[in-house]
Design a protein around this motif. Structure first.
Motif, PDB file in Angstrom:
ATOM      1  N   VAL A   1      84.369  21.193  78.229  1.00 28.51           N
ATOM      2  CA  VAL A   1      84.475  19.840  78.801  1.00 28.51           C
ATOM      3  C   VAL A   1      85.276  19.987  80.092  1.00 28.51           C
ATOM      4  CG1 VAL A   1      85.264  17.468  78.447  1.00 28.51           C
ATOM      5  CG2 VAL A   1      84.531  18.818  76.474  1.00 28.51           C
TER       6      VAL A   1
ATOM      7  N   GLU B   1      80.693  16.432  79.782  1.00 34.51           N
ATOM      8  CA  GLU B   1      80.974  16.547  78.354  1.00 34.51           C
ATOM      9  C   GLU B   1      80.344  17.752  77.666  1.00 34.51           C
ATOM     10  OE1 GLU B   1      81.685  11.750  77.902  1.00 34.51           O
ATOM     11  OE2 GLU B   1      79.673  12.560  77.658  1.00 34.51           O
TER      12      GLU B   1
ATOM     13  N   PHE C   1      75.071  12.843  74.568  1.00 36.72           N
ATOM     14  CA  PHE C   1      76.324  12.533  73.884  1.00 36.72           C
ATOM     15  C   PHE C   1      76.142  12.546  72.361  1.00 36.72           C
ATOM     16  CE2 PHE C   1      79.665   9.652  72.292  1.00 36.72           C
ATOM     17  CZ  PHE C   1      80.779  10.266  72.846  1.00 36.72           C
TER      18      PHE C   1
ATOM     19  N   VAL D   1      86.410  15.587  73.910  1.00 33.43           N
ATOM     20  CA  VAL D   1      86.161  14.621  74.992  1.00 33.43           C
ATOM     21  C   VAL D   1      87.183  13.484  74.909  1.00 33.43           C
ATOM     22  CG1 VAL D   1      84.523  12.903  75.865  1.00 33.43           C
ATOM     23  CG2 VAL D   1      83.700  15.187  75.224  1.00 33.43           C
TER      24      VAL D   1
ATOM     25  N   LYS E   1      80.962   5.131  80.073  1.00 32.56           N
ATOM     26  CA  LYS E   1      79.785   5.985  80.200  1.00 32.56           C
ATOM     27  C   LYS E   1      78.593   5.111  80.574  1.00 32.56           C
ATOM     28  CE  LYS E   1      78.708   9.109  77.024  1.00 32.56           C
ATOM     29  NZ  LYS E   1      78.546  10.303  77.862  1.00 32.56           N
TER      30      LYS E   1
ATOM     31  N   HIS F   1      77.787  12.816  80.897  1.00 29.48           N
ATOM     32  CA  HIS F   1      79.116  12.670  81.473  1.00 29.48           C
ATOM     33  C   HIS F   1      79.643  11.260  81.264  1.00 29.48           C
ATOM     34  CE1 HIS F   1      76.587  10.912  84.607  1.00 29.48           C
ATOM     35  NE2 HIS F   1      77.667  10.343  85.120  1.00 29.48           N
TER      36      HIS F   1
END
Lengths: 331, 331
Positions: A73, A111, A119, A130, A154, A168
């Motif tokens: 990360v 991430e 994600f 994260v 996000k 990200h």
């Protein structure tokens, strides 16, 4: 350098890039898609391309050196930041108008080193990392007295405002407190109680809009959701700042986020969505009533004129129905 | 029947459809396109399909009968209205929450019988007719004491929230006054002057954000625009309600709108856009300071998390630069 201008008519802030103008074709929508490096394209967030981003602020990298391969990360300054954390906040008048200089911070948290991993694909342990980097950045930014609010969020997918595909999040440090969540201190002033604590009690008792409870969090579809299938993740422990989250809560939240984002991707057919951390202001006279929480807003509809002009959201999905659907799948 | 719910945390209104839930695939975005009746498809707004819409409220039809062919502009109830103009406004409490019944009106103005003809394609005379029907509907709705605000708007293109392609606008009659334009009465209370009149004087003198002036209207890019290339059309005559527009102003405005929408379509490469009439509330204790005006907001960017959560707009195009571009082309 940008300016933070106040709209006298609509009473809102706008961060205006004062010295550049994007051309029509520079906008992602004009291209009808994200900047996806399909078949040999280039992504500055991918492992191996560390030199194409500004030097990192912090990273989780078990063995390797800063700005080299081997990270998991990575937090970097946003290359296209609207804000600069230099000098002091200065107000400039121009006739009836006024603005502030673009004092602030804008960071990106990458991430995962791999392109295409989303994600909801991340392991709970990676999501914990994260969250811990969010917490670290929050603590660091809040130590700068010029920053008054820290927004972690996000944008996933084109209809949520994402311009890059690589997984990200972003952190903005603002030099003023936005109107966001102004109902929290207001309710406290009026009732001498925390609105979110009262809300949790009512939603848990009625179960109408309750999705599920974990050890530390309660998931609900809020009573007046702006977006279809909007979901709030509320910590059961009354706590003003996200950064005061403890280790056990981080562990629990990581699992909640993985499950919820997976369910949303699955049930709503790969939607764009935003994930937002709502928290208390920093470096200002403390006001009671804040209680940090997260919101996940799928973006199945585009905000139309009624939303952007009158500020009235039109939501065709009742939260009682979306909660029932999510409750069944999440439990 | 929908409910108008108040979000205690974010302090905004949401019209929630209380008895139905759209499924993920019902959303236009999921289909990645407008419901365009390509090659033999069906459009309820096309001439000949009058029976597929609710009976018309009014129409401009030189010779023919109501709900038959032969019309040029047609006002109908919105079949999927969130509002019903029946009974009185009733507040219902539910623990800490409260809502109102969905009292109100939602109409559609179909601006041309032909599919594929766009607003900027209409003749100035046709746009005059459209404006006159807006005015007629405004006057009619404002005669109902239950209606407190009338919002006239156009969503053009998928990124502006349009769900049907056929050229149309919409009118919503709301049972309360939205926060929209709350800066106008505020400025009057603080300064005993009209904000938009002061703004016109400053923008005309400085010319920095001035696009052009016609006989009756001044076009500017506002000081703090939420959207790139956002343009305001402000009547030079101080006038609170859109419906008080006179014949000469209608004539002039029709020509301004045709030219501006054409330029925007051309220069910004066929963008989605909203066109909004901002006006004074009706049937409430009058407050000084309102001055009606229109805004055209191209939707080249999607509102991302910072906009929807913190209410801070990020605009990468300075209005001084967009005004310079539009000034050159419009004059």
């Amino acid at each position: 350098m940008s300016e933070i201008r106040w709209d006298l008519v609509k009473q809102n802030w706008v961060a205006v890039a004062a010295n550049r103008a994007l051309k029509p074709n520079d906008f992602p929508i004009a291209k009808m898609g994200l900047k996806a490096p399909a078949a040999g394209g280039f992504c500055p967030f991918c492992e191996g391309n560390e030199n194409f981003t500004p030097p990192e602020i912090t990273a989780y990298r078990p063995k390797s050196q800063a700005n080299e391969k081997g990270w998991l990360v990575r937090a970097i300054p946003n290359k296209f930041s609207a804000f600069t954390l230099e000098g002091e906040l200065v107000k400039t008048d121009s006739g009836i108008f006024s603005c502030y200089n673009g004092l602030g911070e804008h960071e990106v948290i990458i991430e995962d080193p791999r392109h295409g991993v989303e994600f909801h694909d991340l392991s709970p342990e990676r999501i914990e990392t994260v969250l811990n980097i969010f917490k670290e950045r929050y603590q660091d930014l809040s130590s700068d007295a010029r920053i008054k609010y820290i927004q972690i969020y996000k944008n996933r997918g084109m209809f949520a405002g994402a311009s890059l595909e690589h997984c990200h999040s972003q952190i903005v440090g603002l030099p003023f407190v936005p109107q966001e969540n102004s109902g929290l201190p207001k309710y406290y002033r009026d009732n001498n109680r925390c609105l979110l604590c009262d809300m949790l009690a009512q939603e848990t008792a009625s179960e109408e809009r309750l999705i599920c409870k974990t050890d530390h969090f309660t998931l609900i579809c809020p009573y007046a959701p702006r977006f279809p299938y909007e979901t709030w993740i509320v910590p059961q422990r009354h706590c003003e700042h996200f950064a005061d989250i403890n280790e056990e809560e981080v562990r629990d939240l990581a699992r909640v986020l993985k499950k919820l984002t997976g369910v949303i991707m699955d049930c709503l057919d790969n939607p764009s969505y935003n994930l937002v951390f709502n928290t208390a202001p920093v470096n200002v006279e403390p006001e009671a009533g804040y209680h940090w929480y997260m919101e996940l807003t799928p973006r199945l509809l585009v905000n139309a004129a009624v939303e952007i002009a009158a500020g009235i959201y039109m939501n065709p999905v009742a939260p009682e129905l979306s909660a029932a659907m999510l409750r069944e799948i999440m439990s």
